[in-house]
Design an enzyme around this catalytic site. Structure first.
Site, PDB file in Angstrom:
ATOM      1  N   GLY A  91       0.866  -1.179   0.000  1.00  0.00           N
ATOM      2  CA  GLY A  91       0.000   0.000   0.000  1.00  0.00           C
ATOM      3  C   GLY A  91       0.894   1.218   0.000  1.00  0.00           C
ATOM      4  N   SER A 123       5.717  -5.526  -1.130  1.00  0.00           N
ATOM      5  CA  SER A 123       5.752  -4.123  -1.556  1.00  0.00           C
ATOM      6  C   SER A 123       6.100  -3.173  -0.387  1.00  0.00           C
ATOM      7  CB  SER A 123       4.405  -3.787  -2.201  1.00  0.00           C
ATOM      8  OG  SER A 123       4.451  -2.564  -2.857  1.00  0.00           O
ATOM      9  N   ALA A 124       5.178  -2.357   0.106  1.00  0.00           N
ATOM     10  CA  ALA A 124       5.488  -1.468   1.230  1.00  0.00           C
ATOM     11  C   ALA A 124       5.974  -2.264   2.443  1.00  0.00           C
ATOM     12  CB  ALA A 124       4.257  -0.629   1.601  1.00  0.00           C
ATOM     13  N   HIS A 160       8.862  -3.320  -6.790  1.00  0.00           N
ATOM     14  CA  HIS A 160       8.281  -2.962  -8.107  1.00  0.00           C
ATOM     15  C   HIS A 160       9.364  -2.343  -8.997  1.00  0.00           C
ATOM     16  CE1 HIS A 160       4.094  -3.449  -6.662  1.00  0.00           C
ATOM     17  NE2 HIS A 160       4.460  -2.790  -5.583  1.00  0.00           N
ATOM     18  N   GLU A 195       9.082  -7.103 -10.212  1.00  0.00           N
ATOM     19  CA  GLU A 195       7.846  -7.791  -9.825  1.00  0.00           C
ATOM     20  C   GLU A 195       7.970  -9.279 -10.129  1.00  0.00           C
ATOM     21  OE1 GLU A 195       4.672  -5.642 -11.735  1.00  0.00           O
ATOM     22  OE2 GLU A 195       4.732  -4.074 -10.190  1.00  0.00           O
TER      23      GLU A 195
END
Lengths: 239, 239
Positions: A91, A123-124, A160, A195
């Site tokens: 997020g 991700s985050a 990413h 990714e």
């Protein structure tokens, strides 16, 4: 016990379901564990903590692992202290880190994870495993008093990670340029995880997993590409 | 005297030279002025203050305007107080804002510009003209004590605004998603300025210039497109 981390670039790769591409590695991380504490603070797209937790719950149910959201507990610190394992979802990295500090979870997480509690991030959630969030791609939509992150590994991560598009006419900075600018002000290594890529840390070793090579940036050096079979343990010796 | 601002999305569009696409508007902003104070703090690609100032100096020389770099003065505050006009160039928005605060230039700049001193910004220099830097695309490579910016306009700006690529398989957030996330935590309008676009603020009016439409994001509303001929003065009434 030694560190046991799975740091995933993206929860969902193009054309696969949530966490699907990481299934084998998640199962390996969670071996013998029946529950995981989910931290939904990063709220992708502004989704609520409950809705985000429901999404994680659905994915883990198929692997026989029960999920609770940290927001469901009256005492979040105690929830971390008693968890069998922890997963921080993706997020917005600023919103995530701000909430980790606001709920006083940074120290308890660091302590438990450094003692061997399995940790996974996407991700985050992968970003905050690094030294700082200084290599996030996210917008600074809320202020955070410090960019220092969980520091489970001594380097920074750029999830990413994206290669420049040679046909692009856009003049915004490429990822390489942004990370080079980072190294004008910071000295820790940065690993760009494309990714589908993941880092698996087990004690003193780190392995790159997934189909792609990863791009490693050291201060004042040219970027280097490492394949999944290459030895990248030097990253754990970064100061 | 009333505000006189030129906020440019990018200094260089694909296939044109530095500031070339904005030449007519720069000349109009600078009418009757012979000198401009350049603030090179954003250091694109880590370039030095002197080298960056030399680049600006070369561009303005052809228009008969002399450029000095704020770093060339012993007293930066006094340099701002005595400047005929100011230009803040692009680079990293966090590095820029941190240095504006470190050199105590935020208040003096705001004061002079609000009294009518011509101001132009490109990219990061356009970003800091807004309410906060919360809609920058840059990496947070240094920490800043606050994201509050010069607040020359009551909205936020996203320079280098980029439309989603329908053929992309990349799962990172689109610009629309990032700005929607911003509006979960902030209420000021955001204008996405595509490369080649500019905002010209003259007193109580704001006009969109350049070949493209701009995308305006209001909290809890669908994004809207405005053409250069459309009335966008409502942006100046944002609270």
């Amino acid at each position: 016990m030694s560190k046991n981390l799975l740091l995933i670039s993206t929860s969902t790769t193009h054309g696969t379901g949530y966490l699907e591409h990481a299934e084998e590695e998640v199962k390996s991380l969670m071996e013998g564990k029946k529950s995981i504490l989910f931290i939904p603070y990063a709220r992708p797209g502004g989704i609520s903590h409950s809705d985000y937790t429901a999404k994680a719950r659905e994915a883990f149910a198929q692997w026989g692992v029960s999920v609770t959201g940290v927001h469901e507990y009256e005492n979040a610190v105690q929830a971390v202290q008693e968890a069998e394992s922890v997963f921080i979802g993706g997020g917005n990295t600023f919103v995530l880190l701000r909430n980790l500090y606001a709920n006083k979870l940074v120290e308890p997480l660091r302590e438990r994870i450094n003692k061997g509690m399995p940790y996974m991030g996407t991700s985050a959630g992968t970003n905050v495993a690094g030294r700082t969030i200084g290599t996030t791609n996210d917008m600074p939509i809320v202020h955070v008093k410090t960019f220092d992150a969980l520091q489970l590994v001594p380097f920074n991560i750029n999830p990413h990670f994206l290669d420049p598009d040679p046909s692009s006419t856009h003049m915004g900075e490429t990822r390489d340029t942004r990370i080079a600018e980072f190294h004008h002000h910071n000295r820790q290594p940065v690993i760009g995880l494309r990714e589908g890529s993941m880092l698996r840390i087990n004690g003193d070793t780190v392995r790159l997993l997934g189909p792609h090579s990863a791009r490693v940036f050291l201060q004042s050096k040219k970027p280097m590409e490492f394949k999944p079979s290459d030895d990248i343990n030097f990253l754990l010796d970064a100061y």
